[in-house]
Design an enzyme around this catalytic site. Structure first.
Site, PDB file in Angstrom:
ATOM      1  N   ASP A 270     -10.480   1.815  -3.707  1.00  0.00           N
ATOM      2  CA  ASP A 270     -10.932   1.432  -2.283  1.00  0.00           C
ATOM      3  C   ASP A 270     -12.585   1.598  -2.068  1.00  0.00           C
ATOM      4  O   ASP A 270     -13.010   1.157  -1.240  1.00  0.00           O
ATOM      5  CB  ASP A 270     -10.472   2.701  -1.370  1.00  0.00           C
TER       6      ASP A 270
ATOM      7  N   ASP B 289       0.696  -1.165   0.214  1.00  0.00           N
ATOM      8  CA  ASP B 289       0.087  -0.034  -0.202  1.00  0.00           C
ATOM      9  C   ASP B 289       0.945   1.119   0.038  1.00  0.00           C
ATOM     10  O   ASP B 289       2.077   1.240   0.315  1.00  0.00           O
ATOM     11  CB  ASP B 289      -0.997  -0.169   1.084  1.00  0.00           C
TER      12      ASP B 289
END
Length: 715
Positions: A519, A455
C-alpha cells in the site's frame, strides 16, 4: 523433453536415485530413510555412484548408527531435530518410523511411498526438478491406513543445505514496509519464523535463503526456498550438533484443526527450492523463469496493461460523471486498464459498513455500471473492479440476514476484535460460499469486467468453522472460490491484494495474475520493498505504481524521476487525481508510462539482475536480453564519498561493444557537479570487457534520486 528412467549403477540401484536438470543434480539415498545426500552442481549421471561418498562416521557417546537427515525426520529413528511429522491416535502412534515400499523415478522426478503399518500411516513424497530452471518442487501426502481417526499436528517439508552455508537471509516487514531483508549468522542453533495471521502476511514471507559467507549477487553457492501457501506457516533453519544443516517449512496447524479419517489423506503445500552457484542473481533468475513457465496462467497472451486505480483520487466519493472525466484524462496519459476501487456497492460510504452487499449502489450509479464501463471501453481501456469477497461488516444487510455466516465463535459468547470494522465470512459454510460465488458471477455476467482487484484487509482471529479451528480450511476454501469463479469467467484477470503485500506466494499466484506489492507508494520505500520481492517474483506480477508527489503513507515528497524509474521495473500503474494536477506533472506521468511501454517487452520477459554496490545507500539493478541492458542507478541516502563509485558491468559480453546511453536523469542533476563525465553528455560506444573490468565513473547524485541507463549491443 521426453522422460526416461533414471540411470544408476547396478550396485547402488536400490539405494540411490539421481535427479538432474539443466545445471543441477540431486542424489537421493533410499535407505535407511529417503534423504537428499547431494544437491549442487550437475554431475555425471552415467558414472557409478560410490557409496563411500555418503558413509558417515558414528561418534562416541551417540547412538550406534548414523542417522540420515531425511525428507521426513523421525524421532522414532533417532533424529533429535525438528520432526517431519507429529500427531497421534488417541495418544498412540505418535512416533512412526516409515519404511520405503516403492520408488518410481524419471530423469527429473521421483515419487517415494513409505509406510508404517504399526502406526497405520502411509506417506507419499514427490520431488520434481524442473529441467529448465533447476527449481525443485517437494510435497508430502499422508494417508491414514488405520481404523480410527489420526490427529495431525505437523507435516513438514525438510531440505538439507551444505555445511558451509553459514548465513541466512529472511524477509520481514509490516504493513507498507514489506519484503525487507535481514542477513543472519547460521553457525549454531536455529532460526524459527512463524505466521499465525491467516494469510501469507506482511510480517514474514514464507521463504529462506541459506548461503556461503561470501556469497553476493554475482557469485557464491546458495539455496533459496519458498513455501507456496497463503495461510499460517512455519519456516525454520536448524544446525544440528554434528554440523549438518537443514531448512524446514510447513503449514502451521492450530490445535485439532486436522483430523484424518480412515482412508483419507492430508497433503502439504508445495515447497519450491533452487540451488545456484551464481549468487543471489542465480536463484532470482531461476525463480523468475519458473514462475513464468510453471506458475503463471494468463487467460490470454498480451502485454501487461498500464493500470489506473481510483482510490487515491476519489476514495468513497463515487460520482459517475467525475469518474468518466477521470477516465478521459488518464487515457490521454497512456493508461490501458481503469480500476474502480472501494465505494461502489450498496451503502458503502466509508470503511465501517456494507462489506458483503455486493450489488452496485443505485444511489451512486443510478444507471448501474454500464455507462461508465462503456465510456472506459470506448477510450480503449479495460474496466476493472475492486472487491473484498471474504469480508463482512456487522453493519451490512448480509450480516443482519446471516450472522451465522461469520467466521469465529461468537455463538459461544466470544467477541473477536474487529479489524477496519470488518470480519470474515466462513468460506467453508456452503451457503456463504455459494452466495459469494453467485454475487461475483452476477456482476461479471452483467457487466464487461476484465479484471478484479481482490483485497483482504484484516487478519484472522479465533478462526472457527462449527467450533473447530479453521485457518487451514479457510485458505483451501479461498482457493476453491477463486478457482470456481475463474471456471465461470476464464478470461478475467485477478490481482491478489491484502492491504498491499499481505498475500503474496506461489500458490495464490497459480490462480491470480498480479500482486499489489504494498500500500506504500513512496518511491524510496518501494526501492527496498521491490528489491526483496524480486528475489522470488518476476517484475510483471509486481504491481508498481507512480504515486502522487506527496506520499499518503509516509508524507514524503519525491521528484518524478525517482517515482517513475521505481515504478518502471514492475507492472506499472498510476495513482492520482488527474483533475488536480498541473500540466507539467501530467506530462511527467505520460512520459514514464510511455517509457515503460517502450521497454515493457524487455522488462516482462528479460533477465533481471542486481549488481553489488560499494555504497550501501546505492541500488544498482536492471533487466537484460541478448541485445540490450536497461539499468537503474538509485541513490537512496547521502553518498558516502565525494566521488561516485565505478559502475562495473560483469553481466556484459567481453567480446561485444555497447552503445552507452543515458535514458533519464533527475531534474536537478546538473546542480550536483561542476563537470559531468563525458559519457553522460554524449553517447559512447565501449567494449564490454572494458565496461566489465574498468567500468564507468558514476556521477555525484543527490539522496533519493535515480537515473536510467541503457547498454545496447553494437552490430
Amino acid at each position: 523433453m521426453v522422460k526416461k528412467p533414471v540411470q544408476t549403477n547396478s550396485a547402488a540401484s536400490e539405494r540411490y536415485v539421481h535427479l538432474q536438470s539443466a545445471k543441477t543434480s540431486i542424489v537421493l539415498m533410499m535407505q535407511p530413510a529417503p534423504a537428499i545426500v547431494y544437491w549442487g552442481k550437475k554431475i555425471d549421471a552415467e558414472a557409478p555412484l560410490s557409496g563411500a561418498l555418503f558413509d558417515l562416521p558414528v561418534g562416541q557417546a551417540r547412538l550406534d548408527v548414523a542417522i540420515p537427515l531425511a525428507l521426513i525426520p523421525e524421532q522414532g529413528r533417532g533424529d533429535f531435530g525438528s520432526p517431519g511429522i507429529e500427531g497421534h491416535r488417541n495418544g498412540k502412534d505418535w512416533a512412526p518410523v516409515f519404511e520405503v515400499i516403492s520408488v518410481t523415478a524419471t530423469l527429473s522426478c521421483a515419487t517415494i511411498t513409505m509406510s508404517d503399518p504399526r502406526a497405520g500411516l502411509e506417506v507419499c513424497s514427490r520431488l520434481s526438478l524442473d529441467e529448465d530452471t533447476d527449481v525443485l518442487t517437494l510435497s508430502h501426502k499422508l494417508t491414514n491406513t488405520g481404523t480410527t481417526e489420526y490427529a495431525l499436528q505437523r507435516l513438514a517439508l525438510t531440505l538439507p543445505v551444505n555445511d558451509d552455508f553459514i548465513d541466512l537471509i529472511s524477509l520481514h516487514g509490516r504493513w507498507s514496509h514489506e519484503f525487507h531483508q535481514q542477513r543472519l549468522s547460521f553457525k549454531h542453533g536455529g532460526y524459527v519464523q512463524e505466521n499465525r495471521r491467516g494469510r501469507t502476511s506482511h510480517e514474514y514471507f514464507p521463504g529462506l535463503i541459506a548461503l556461503q559467507k561470501d556469497t553476493n549477487e554475482l557469485r557464491g553457492d546458495l539455496i533459496g526456498m519458498h513455501l507456496g501457501w497463503s495461510g499460517n506457516h512455519r519456516v525454520q533453519a536448524q544446525v544440528k550438533s554434528d554440523g549438518r544443516r537443514y531448512l524446514q517449512a510447513e503449514a502451521l496447524l492450530a490445535p485439532g484443526e486436522v483430523s484424518i479419517a480412515p482412508g483419507e489423506s492430508f497433503s502439504t503445500p508445495e515447497l519450491f527450492a533452487v540451488f545456484s552457484a551464481e549468487g543471489l542473481n542465480g536463484i532470482m533468475q531461476r525463480f523468475h523463469q519458473f514462475v513464468r513457465h510453471q506458475i503463471l496462467d494468463f487467460p490470454q497472451p498480451k502485454l501487461r496493461p498500464v493500470h489506473f486505480n481510483t482510490w487515491e483520487g476519489i476514495y468513497f466519493d463515487h460520482e459517475p460523471h467525475r469518474i468518466m472525466e477521470m477516465a478521459t484524462a488518464v487515457a490521454r496519459l497512456g493508461v490501458e486498464r481503469f480500476i474502480v476501487d472501494d465505494g461502489w456497492f450498496t451503502d458503502r460510504d466509508d470503511d465501517t459498513c456494507a462489506l458483503g452487499d455486493w450489488q452496485v449502489d443505485k444511489r451512486k450509479y443510478p444507471e448501474g455500471f454500464k455507462p461508465v464501463i462503456d465510456h472506459i471501453n470506448q477510450l480503449g481501456m479495460e474496466f476493472g473492479l475492486w472487491v473484498e469477497p471474504e469480508m463482512v461488516c456487522k453493519n451490512s444487510a448480509l450480516y443482519r440476514a446471516h450472522p451465522e455466516w461469520m467466521l469465529g465463535m461468537d455463538e459461544l459468547g466470544y467477541q473477536q476484535p474487529a479489524g477496519r470494522s470488518q470480519f470474515l465470512l466462513d468460506l467453508q459454510n456452503p451457503e456463504a460460499f455459494d452466495y459469494l460465488l453467485s454475487s461475483l458471477d452476477s456482476l461479471m455476467t452483467e457487466y464487461n469486467i476484465g479484471y478484479l482487484k481482490w483485497d483482504m484487509n484484516r487478519e484472522l482471529v479465533q478462526s472457527a468453522h462449527q467450533g473447530h479451528a479453521a485457518y487451514h480450511g479457510q485458505t483451501l476454501a479461498l482457493y476453491r472460490l477463486i478457482d470456481a469463479l475463474r471456471e465461470k469467467h476464464p478470461y478475467v484477470e485477478i490481482e491478489s491484494c491484502a492491504s498491499g503485500g499481505g498475500r503474496v506466494d506461489f500458490e495464490v499466484l497459480k490462480r491470480t495474475h498480479r500482486f499489489w506489492t504494498s500500500d506504500c507508494n513512496d518511491a524510496l520505500e518501494r526501492q527496498t520493498i521491490q528489491r526483496g520481492m524480486q528475489l522470488f517474483f518476476p517484475p510483471e506480477v509486481m504491481g508498481s505504481h507512480i504515486g502522487p508527489r506527496l506520499s499518503h503513507t509516509t508524507r514524503r515528497c519525491h521528484d518524478m524521476s525517482l517515482r517513475g524509474i521505481t515504478a518502471l521495473f514492475g507492472h506499472m500503474g498510476a495513482e492520482l487525481d488527474p483533475q488536480g494536477l498541473e500540466d507539467s506533472e501530467l506530462r511527467a506521468f505520460s512520459k514514464y508510462i510511455a517509457l515503460h511501454k517502450q521497454y515493457r517487452p524487455l522488462l516482462h520477459s528479460g533477465t533481471s539482475f542486481i549488481l553489488p554496490s560499494v555504497d550501501p545507500g546505492t541500488h544498482i539493478y536492471g533487466v537484460m536480453d541478448e541485445s540490450v541492458v536497461l539499468l537503474a542507478v538509485v541513490q537512496l541516502t547521502m553518498p558516502e564519498h565525494a566521488l561516485g563509485q565505478r559502475l562495473k558491468m560483469p553481466i556484459l559480453s567481453g567480446d561485444k561493444s555497447y552503445r552507452v546511453e543515458v535514458v533519464d536523469v533527475p531534474a536537478a542533476f546538473n546542480k550536483t557537479m561542476k563537470h559531468l563525465p563525458v559519457w553522460i553528455e554524449k553517447t559512447q560506444v565501449v567494449n564490454g570487457d572494458q565496461l566489465s573490468q574498468i567500468g564507468l565513473s558514476l556521477p555525484v547524485m543527490d539522496p533519493e534520486s535515480a537515473m536510467l541507463l541503457s547498454f545496447t549491443v553494437e552490430s
